[in-house]
Design a protein around this motif. Structure first.
Motif, PDB file in Angstrom:
ATOM      1  N   ARG A   7       0.525  -0.750   0.084  1.00 45.04           N
ATOM      2  CA  ARG A   7      -0.363  -0.102   0.496  1.00 45.04           C
ATOM      3  C   ARG A   7       0.953   1.125  -0.217  1.00 45.04           C
ATOM      4  NH1 ARG A   7      -0.651  -2.513   4.084  1.00 45.04           N
ATOM      5  NH2 ARG A   7      -0.672  -1.834   6.600  1.00 45.04           N
ATOM      6  N   GLU A   8       0.227   2.433  -0.643  1.00 45.01           N
ATOM      7  CA  GLU A   8       0.875   3.804  -0.340  1.00 45.01           C
ATOM      8  C   GLU A   8       0.267   4.495   0.883  1.00 45.01           C
ATOM      9  OE1 GLU A   8       1.158   6.772  -2.669  1.00 45.01           O
ATOM     10  OE2 GLU A   8      -0.722   6.674  -3.104  1.00 45.01           O
ATOM     11  N   LEU A   9       1.131   5.473   1.529  1.00 43.93           N
ATOM     12  CA  LEU A   9       0.900   6.117   2.663  1.00 43.93           C
ATOM     13  C   LEU A   9      -0.006   7.499   1.795  1.00 43.93           C
ATOM     14  CD1 LEU A   9       3.531   5.607   4.935  1.00 43.93           C
ATOM     15  CD2 LEU A   9       1.468   3.639   4.320  1.00 43.93           C
ATOM     16  N   GLY A  10      -0.040   7.869   0.844  1.00 49.82           N
ATOM     17  CA  GLY A  10      -0.022   8.887  -0.031  1.00 49.82           C
ATOM     18  C   GLY A  10      -1.904   9.382   0.753  1.00 49.82           C
ATOM     19  N   GLY A  11      -2.197  10.059   0.948  1.00 48.49           N
ATOM     20  CA  GLY A  11      -3.380  10.636   0.545  1.00 48.49           C
ATOM     21  C   GLY A  11      -3.825  10.633   2.262  1.00 48.49           C
ATOM     22  N   LEU A  12      -2.719   9.941   3.142  1.00 51.79           N
ATOM     23  CA  LEU A  12      -3.468  10.224   4.989  1.00 51.79           C
ATOM     24  C   LEU A  12      -3.169  11.194   5.592  1.00 51.79           C
ATOM     25  CD1 LEU A  12      -1.533   6.678   6.207  1.00 51.79           C
ATOM     26  CD2 LEU A  12      -3.863   7.249   5.589  1.00 51.79           C
ATOM     27  N   LYS A  13      -4.000  12.066   6.154  1.00 53.19           N
ATOM     28  CA  LYS A  13      -4.414  13.309   6.482  1.00 53.19           C
ATOM     29  C   LYS A  13      -3.276  13.386   7.553  1.00 53.19           C
ATOM     30  CE  LYS A  13      -7.647  15.306   3.933  1.00 53.19           C
ATOM     31  NZ  LYS A  13      -9.280  16.411   4.219  1.00 53.19           N
ATOM     32  N   ASN A  14      -2.518  15.116   7.747  1.00 50.76           N
ATOM     33  CA  ASN A  14      -2.155  15.255   9.166  1.00 50.76           C
ATOM     34  C   ASN A  14      -3.021  15.800   9.695  1.00 50.76           C
ATOM     35  OD1 ASN A  14      -0.892  17.501   9.056  1.00 50.76           O
ATOM     36  ND2 ASN A  14       0.833  17.319   8.722  1.00 50.76           N
ATOM     37  N   LYS A  15      -2.274  16.646  11.292  1.00 52.30           N
ATOM     38  CA  LYS A  15      -2.479  16.974  11.933  1.00 52.30           C
ATOM     39  C   LYS A  15      -3.854  18.128  11.509  1.00 52.30           C
ATOM     40  CE  LYS A  15      -0.791  14.153  15.897  1.00 52.30           C
ATOM     41  NZ  LYS A  15       0.065  14.272  16.880  1.00 52.30           N
ATOM     42  N   GLU A  16      -2.653  19.156  10.647  1.00 56.09           N
ATOM     43  CA  GLU A  16      -2.959  20.372  10.494  1.00 56.09           C
ATOM     44  C   GLU A  16      -4.117  20.459   9.032  1.00 56.09           C
ATOM     45  OE1 GLU A  16       1.148  21.366  10.222  1.00 56.09           O
ATOM     46  OE2 GLU A  16       1.133  21.824  11.697  1.00 56.09           O
ATOM     47  N   GLY A  17      -3.757  18.510   8.805  1.00 54.72           N
ATOM     48  CA  GLY A  17      -5.048  18.705   7.627  1.00 54.72           C
ATOM     49  C   GLY A  17      -4.025  18.820   6.244  1.00 54.72           C
ATOM     50  N   ARG A  18      -3.035  18.469   6.509  1.00 60.35           N
ATOM     51  CA  ARG A  18      -2.137  18.496   4.943  1.00 60.35           C
ATOM     52  C   ARG A  18      -1.388  16.831   5.183  1.00 60.35           C
ATOM     53  NH1 ARG A  18       3.318  21.914   6.716  1.00 60.35           N
ATOM     54  NH2 ARG A  18       4.516  20.533   4.226  1.00 60.35           N
ATOM     55  N   GLN A  19      -1.272  16.220   3.288  1.00 59.82           N
ATOM     56  CA  GLN A  19      -1.927  15.419   3.102  1.00 59.82           C
ATOM     57  C   GLN A  19      -0.261  14.608   3.224  1.00 59.82           C
ATOM     58  OE1 GLN A  19      -4.616  14.557  -0.511  1.00 59.82           O
ATOM     59  NE2 GLN A  19      -6.141  14.419   1.315  1.00 59.82           N
ATOM     60  N   VAL A  20      -0.140  12.624   3.778  1.00 63.20           N
ATOM     61  CA  VAL A  20       0.736  12.508   3.289  1.00 63.20           C
ATOM     62  C   VAL A  20       1.019  12.451   1.094  1.00 63.20           C
ATOM     63  CG1 VAL A  20       2.283  10.885   2.571  1.00 63.20           C
ATOM     64  CG2 VAL A  20       1.103  11.254   5.022  1.00 63.20           C
ATOM     65  N   LYS A  21       2.198  13.084   0.463  1.00 62.39           N
ATOM     66  CA  LYS A  21       2.094  13.304  -0.845  1.00 62.39           C
ATOM     67  C   LYS A  21       1.778  11.949  -1.712  1.00 62.39           C
ATOM     68  CE  LYS A  21       5.663  17.007  -1.660  1.00 62.39           C
ATOM     69  NZ  LYS A  21       6.804  17.348  -1.781  1.00 62.39           N
ATOM     70  N   HIS A  22       1.239  11.678  -2.635  1.00 60.47           N
ATOM     71  CA  HIS A  22       1.093  10.238  -3.409  1.00 60.47           C
ATOM     72  C   HIS A  22       2.553   9.928  -4.378  1.00 60.47           C
ATOM     73  CE1 HIS A  22      -2.928   9.615  -2.764  1.00 60.47           C
ATOM     74  NE2 HIS A  22      -3.371  10.974  -2.445  1.00 60.47           N
ATOM     75  N   ASN A  23       2.054   8.700  -4.655  1.00 65.36           N
ATOM     76  CA  ASN A  23       3.821   8.744  -5.157  1.00 65.36           C
ATOM     77  C   ASN A  23       5.326   8.673  -4.407  1.00 65.36           C
ATOM     78  OD1 ASN A  23       1.875   7.497  -7.306  1.00 65.36           O
ATOM     79  ND2 ASN A  23       1.781   8.652  -8.000  1.00 65.36           N
ATOM     80  N   ARG A  24       5.194   8.461  -2.633  1.00 67.32           N
ATOM     81  CA  ARG A  24       6.509   9.197  -2.650  1.00 67.32           C
ATOM     82  C   ARG A  24       6.558   7.828  -1.251  1.00 67.32           C
ATOM     83  NH1 ARG A  24      10.078  11.360  -2.743  1.00 67.32           N
ATOM     84  NH2 ARG A  24      10.680  12.730  -1.278  1.00 67.32           N
ATOM     85  N   LEU A  25       5.852   7.489  -0.332  1.00 69.30           N
ATOM     86  CA  LEU A  25       5.595   6.815   0.760  1.00 69.30           C
ATOM     87  C   LEU A  25       5.285   5.355   0.170  1.00 69.30           C
ATOM     88  CD1 LEU A  25       6.109   9.277   3.173  1.00 69.30           C
ATOM     89  CD2 LEU A  25       8.041   7.668   2.603  1.00 69.30           C
ATOM     90  N   LEU A  26       5.639   4.064   0.169  1.00 65.50           N
ATOM     91  CA  LEU A  26       4.958   2.948  -0.221  1.00 65.50           C
ATOM     92  C   LEU A  26       5.803   1.598   0.515  1.00 65.50           C
ATOM     93  CD1 LEU A  26       6.227   1.855  -4.224  1.00 65.50           C
ATOM     94  CD2 LEU A  26       4.200   4.166  -3.110  1.00 65.50           C
ATOM     95  N   ARG A  27       4.651   0.623   1.380  1.00 65.78           N
ATOM     96  CA  ARG A  27       5.234  -0.254   2.311  1.00 65.78           C
ATOM     97  C   ARG A  27       4.859  -1.514   1.420  1.00 65.78           C
ATOM     98  NH1 ARG A  27       2.053  -0.249   7.525  1.00 65.78           N
ATOM     99  NH2 ARG A  27       2.509  -2.614   7.477  1.00 65.78           N
ATOM    100  N   SER A  28       5.383  -2.626   1.917  1.00 69.41           N
ATOM    101  CA  SER A  28       5.019  -4.092   1.468  1.00 69.41           C
ATOM    102  C   SER A  28       5.567  -5.120   2.079  1.00 69.41           C
ATOM    103  CB  SER A  28       5.467  -4.171  -0.474  1.00 69.41           C
ATOM    104  OG  SER A  28       6.383  -4.322  -0.446  1.00 69.41           O
TER     105      SER A  28
END
Length: 248
Positions: A7-28
């Motif tokens: 899965r990618e971590l992109g799209g997850l929102k932080n406490k300030e409402g900023r999103q983790v960028k897409h196509n940057r952090l992947l895990r598997s």
């Protein structure tokens, strides 16, 4: 797609409402003999770097596939841990309480073992050096060594802990099919019902395991900020750069 627990971590929102960028952090899980579909997905995510958190035996017997224009970095998180909670160690354990205790011991090592601490320090060094494209970090099953890496990364991006737990526990859904295949093969090799039940527990994650990790961080370092400073040696400028690189 045969790249397990991806899965990618992109799209997850932080406490300030900023999103983790897409196509940057992947895990598997492991990147071993992956099919064309998996390769295409990784290309679509603009894969630039793989960070392999497995041990020497794992990378020797099941080496990561070589992918075009992708750099490979090996960080043996458990290099200084001799009872490392590997599946082989658990094959003869049929007492579910013992398996659960074994897993908590693994998490104790992931937080407190000096080799593991050094490994996660190197992991963050690699993240801070990756200015473009995505980083895929993984271990064998993509759940424990990788789970802690993901939790720490999201913590330092100020993602709420509730969201971190949600991502962590997704492993139990995403590993369902690979686990069924693994258990079927284990049964065919003559494993008892008790042993299979123990292996099933070891192949999944529990909220308790991540609770245990956070408890150790709080008790030994006074919280996540203390861990970041004392163990990972991250400076205020490192935190700023991490957010600049990985948050919209």
């Amino acid at each position: 797609m045969n790249l397990a627990n991806f899965r990618e971590l992109g799209g997850l929102k932080n406490k300030e409402g900023r999103q983790v960028k897409h196509n940057r952090l992947l895990r598997s899980g492991e990147v071993f003999q992956i099919n064309e579909t998996s390769r295409d997905v990784l290309k679509q995510h603009d894969l630039n770097k793989i960070i392999d958190l497995r041990g020497e035996h794992e990378i020797t017997t099941r080496p990561d596939d070589e992918l075009d224009a992708v750099s490979y970095h090996w960080i043996d998180i458990m290099k200084e841990v001799h009872d490392n909670g590997s599946m082989e160690d658990l094959m003869d354990v049929s007492d579910l309480t013992l398996v659960s205790n074994h897993m908590k011991k693994l998490y104790t090592n992931l937080i407190l073992n000096e080799g593991a601490q050094q490994g996660y320090r190197e992991y963050f060094d690699e993240l801070l050096k990756t200015e473009s494209g995505s980083v895929l970090f993984h271990c064998f099953a993509g759940k424990d060594r990788t789970g802690i890496a993901a939790a720490l990364t999201l913590e330092f991006l100020d993602v709420p802990r509730e969201t971190i737990y949600e991502d962590y526990l997704k492993t139990n859904i995403q590993r369902q099919k690979p686990n069924e295949i693994f258990l079927k093969e284990a049964a065919e090799r003559g494993m008892t019902e008790g042993q299979l039940a123990g292996i099933k527990v070891a192949m999944e994650v529990e909220k308790d395991y991540l609770d245990h990790a956070y408890q150790l961080i709080d008790e030994n370092f006074g919280g996540i900020e203390g861990y970041g400073k004392e163990v990972l040696r991250l400076s205020p400028s490192d935190y700023r750069l991490l957010k600049e690189l990985y948050l919209d």
